[in-house]
Design a protein around this motif. Structure first.
Motif, PDB file in Angstrom:
ATOM      1  N   LYS A  10      37.610  53.972  30.212  1.00 51.38           N
ATOM      2  CA  LYS A  10      38.384  53.858  28.966  1.00 51.38           C
ATOM      3  C   LYS A  10      39.112  52.523  28.894  1.00 51.38           C
ATOM      4  N   ARG A  11      39.232  51.834  30.032  1.00 47.04           N
ATOM      5  CA  ARG A  11      39.833  50.495  30.052  1.00 47.04           C
ATOM      6  C   ARG A  11      38.765  49.401  29.995  1.00 47.04           C
ATOM      7  N   GLY A  12      37.523  49.781  29.780  1.00 45.99           N
ATOM      8  CA  GLY A  12      36.472  48.809  29.504  1.00 45.99           C
ATOM      9  C   GLY A  12      35.567  48.455  30.667  1.00 45.99           C
ATOM     10  N   TYR A  13      35.785  49.071  31.821  1.00 46.47           N
ATOM     11  CA  TYR A  13      34.989  48.724  33.007  1.00 46.47           C
ATOM     12  C   TYR A  13      33.764  49.628  33.146  1.00 46.47           C
ATOM     13  N   ALA A  14      32.692  49.044  33.676  1.00 45.06           N
ATOM     14  CA  ALA A  14      31.642  49.881  34.244  1.00 45.06           C
ATOM     15  C   ALA A  14      32.166  50.343  35.604  1.00 45.06           C
ATOM     16  N   PHE A  15      31.854  51.564  35.981  1.00 48.57           N
ATOM     17  CA  PHE A  15      32.422  52.108  37.223  1.00 48.57           C
ATOM     18  C   PHE A  15      31.339  52.780  38.050  1.00 48.57           C
ATOM     19  N   PHE A  16      31.313  52.425  39.311  1.00 49.98           N
ATOM     20  CA  PHE A  16      30.372  53.042  40.248  1.00 49.98           C
ATOM     21  C   PHE A  16      31.121  53.380  41.529  1.00 49.98           C
ATOM     22  N   ALA A 103      42.832  33.643  38.191  1.00 49.74           N
ATOM     23  CA  ALA A 103      42.282  32.956  37.020  1.00 49.74           C
ATOM     24  C   ALA A 103      40.847  33.408  36.762  1.00 49.74           C
ATOM     25  N   SER A 104      40.068  33.525  37.838  1.00 46.68           N
ATOM     26  CA  SER A 104      38.657  33.877  37.671  1.00 46.68           C
ATOM     27  C   SER A 104      38.455  35.326  37.263  1.00 46.68           C
ATOM     28  N   THR A 105      39.434  36.177  37.535  1.00 51.05           N
ATOM     29  CA  THR A 105      39.298  37.562  37.072  1.00 51.05           C
ATOM     30  C   THR A 105      39.671  37.697  35.594  1.00 51.05           C
ATOM     31  N   GLU A 110      30.688  35.278  33.246  1.00 51.47           N
ATOM     32  CA  GLU A 110      30.040  36.289  32.411  1.00 51.47           C
ATOM     33  C   GLU A 110      30.471  37.692  32.840  1.00 51.47           C
ATOM     34  N   GLU A 111      30.638  37.853  34.154  1.00 50.93           N
ATOM     35  CA  GLU A 111      31.013  39.171  34.662  1.00 50.93           C
ATOM     36  C   GLU A 111      31.909  39.030  35.889  1.00 50.93           C
ATOM     37  N   VAL A 112      32.825  39.938  36.015  1.00 51.90           N
ATOM     38  CA  VAL A 112      33.657  40.042  37.217  1.00 51.90           C
ATOM     39  C   VAL A 112      33.342  41.376  37.876  1.00 51.90           C
ATOM     40  N   LEU A 113      33.166  41.322  39.191  1.00 50.04           N
ATOM     41  CA  LEU A 113      32.824  42.550  39.922  1.00 50.04           C
ATOM     42  C   LEU A 113      33.867  42.776  41.013  1.00 50.04           C
ATOM     43  N   PHE A 114      34.578  43.881  40.909  1.00 51.58           N
ATOM     44  CA  PHE A 114      35.623  44.226  41.875  1.00 51.58           C
ATOM     45  C   PHE A 114      35.066  45.243  42.871  1.00 51.58           C
ATOM     46  N   VAL A 115      35.124  44.900  44.152  1.00 48.43           N
ATOM     47  CA  VAL A 115      34.719  45.841  45.199  1.00 48.43           C
ATOM     48  C   VAL A 115      35.991  46.370  45.857  1.00 48.43           C
ATOM     49  N   ILE A 116      36.199  47.675  45.754  1.00 51.13           N
ATOM     50  CA  ILE A 116      37.484  48.256  46.125  1.00 51.13           C
ATOM     51  C   ILE A 116      37.315  49.318  47.206  1.00 51.13           C
ATOM     52  N   GLY A 117      37.958  49.132  48.338  1.00 50.30           N
ATOM     53  CA  GLY A 117      37.995  50.189  49.339  1.00 50.30           C
ATOM     54  C   GLY A 117      38.973  51.275  48.915  1.00 50.30           C
ATOM     55  N   GLN A 118      38.746  52.502  49.381  1.00 53.71           N
ATOM     56  CA  GLN A 118      39.581  53.633  48.954  1.00 53.71           C
ATOM     57  C   GLN A 118      41.051  53.468  49.343  1.00 53.71           C
ATOM     58  N   PRO A 176      39.563  42.174  30.543  1.00 52.67           N
ATOM     59  CA  PRO A 176      39.691  41.074  29.579  1.00 52.67           C
ATOM     60  C   PRO A 176      38.487  41.060  28.624  1.00 52.67           C
ATOM     61  N   SER A 177      38.722  40.724  27.379  1.00 48.55           N
ATOM     62  CA  SER A 177      37.662  40.831  26.373  1.00 48.55           C
ATOM     63  C   SER A 177      36.602  39.747  26.495  1.00 48.55           C
ATOM     64  N   SER A 178      36.862  38.707  27.301  1.00 52.62           N
ATOM     65  CA  SER A 178      35.931  37.571  27.377  1.00 52.62           C
ATOM     66  C   SER A 178      34.771  37.797  28.334  1.00 52.62           C
ATOM     67  N   CYS A 179      34.774  38.892  29.087  1.00 54.00           N
ATOM     68  CA  CYS A 179      33.716  39.070  30.094  1.00 54.00           C
ATOM     69  C   CYS A 179      33.403  40.544  30.269  1.00 54.00           C
ATOM     70  N   ALA A 180      32.260  40.795  30.929  1.00 54.23           N
ATOM     71  CA  ALA A 180      31.977  42.155  31.392  1.00 54.23           C
ATOM     72  C   ALA A 180      32.667  42.338  32.737  1.00 54.23           C
ATOM     73  N   ALA A 181      32.932  43.562  33.129  1.00 50.70           N
ATOM     74  CA  ALA A 181      33.560  43.778  34.433  1.00 50.70           C
ATOM     75  C   ALA A 181      33.143  45.137  34.986  1.00 50.70           C
ATOM     76  N   THR A 182      32.936  45.142  36.285  1.00 55.22           N
ATOM     77  CA  THR A 182      32.493  46.348  36.986  1.00 55.22           C
ATOM     78  C   THR A 182      33.417  46.624  38.156  1.00 55.22           C
ATOM     79  N   VAL A 183      33.732  47.876  38.358  1.00 60.23           N
ATOM     80  CA  VAL A 183      34.477  48.315  39.539  1.00 60.23           C
ATOM     81  C   VAL A 183      33.524  49.112  40.418  1.00 60.23           C
ATOM     82  N   LEU A 184      33.401  48.684  41.674  1.00 63.00           N
ATOM     83  CA  LEU A 184      32.631  49.433  42.661  1.00 63.00           C
ATOM     84  C   LEU A 184      33.608  49.989  43.687  1.00 63.00           C
TER      85      LEU A 184
END
Ligand code: SF4
Length: 192
Positions: A10-16, A103-105, A110-118, A176-184
């Protein structure tokens, strides 16, 4: 769909979500193949070994491996990073000293990809800020050998020391509206 996935979507991220670091590496190899990828400073990414694994699959640039490569990194298609804390509501927090990572996030890829440990998940924004300041930042200051008060006791003293690593705290309320973003999300502890 889990509540966590719903909150990020709902905040705009793809989530896996994956259960292991091996699955995370497989996901990243598949997703980043053929792309130009800039890495943010991240113990999580170092622990995954993804920079080395991606060498034959993608064009990679990381200032931890090639010091001073910020201009080249800024033009990469994808920015790969982690976070210092993430709320279960879907907010993503990063503290930065030089500013390149936050800044880069926010802009430029084109896309930002966040890799997040639990271990980065928190209940609420206040707990997330506390984690950034009293867990992630002191450990990173210690890793970098900085002369800051938090290195001695693991607690933030809100310093303005010349060696302070905490210049900017970025809280992403939504993508951010300027890019795609994914949370893994990786169901293992990774990084600080
Ligand atoms: S503001 Fe200073 S004391 Fe606080 S975590 Fe950052 S470097 Fe450490």
């Amino acid at each position: 769909m889990s509540l966590l996935e719903e909150n990020f979507r709902k905040r705009g991220y793809a989530f896996f979500e994956v259960d292991s670091t091996e699955e995370a590496v497989d996901f990243l190899l598949d997703k980043l193949k053929g792309k130009s990828v800039a890495f943010g400073g991240s113990v999580t990414l170092e622990q995954l070994g993804i920079y080395e694994r991606l060498q034959t699959e993608a064009s990679c640039i990381w200032h931890w491996k090639t010091p001073g490569c910020f201009t080249e990194a800024a033009s990469a298609q994808v920015y790969l990073t982690s976070a210092n804390a993430v709320t279960r509501d879907g907010e993503i927090l990063n503290m930065d000293g030089s500013g390149n990572r936050v800044a880069s996030t926010l802009f430029g890829h084109e896309e930002v990809l966040f890799v997040i440990g639990q271990n980065k998940l928190t209940d609420g924004l206040s707990a997330a800020v506390d984690r950034v300041r009293n867990v992630a930042a002191p450990r990173n200051a210690r890793r970098l050998g900085r002369n800051t008060p938090c290195v001695l006791d693991g607690i933030c003293h809100d310093c303005l020391s010349p060696e302070c690593i905490c210049s900017a705290l970025c809280i992403l309320r939504r993508k951010p509206s300027s890019c795609a973003a994914t949370v893994l999300l990786v169901r293992q502890d990774l990084g600080y």
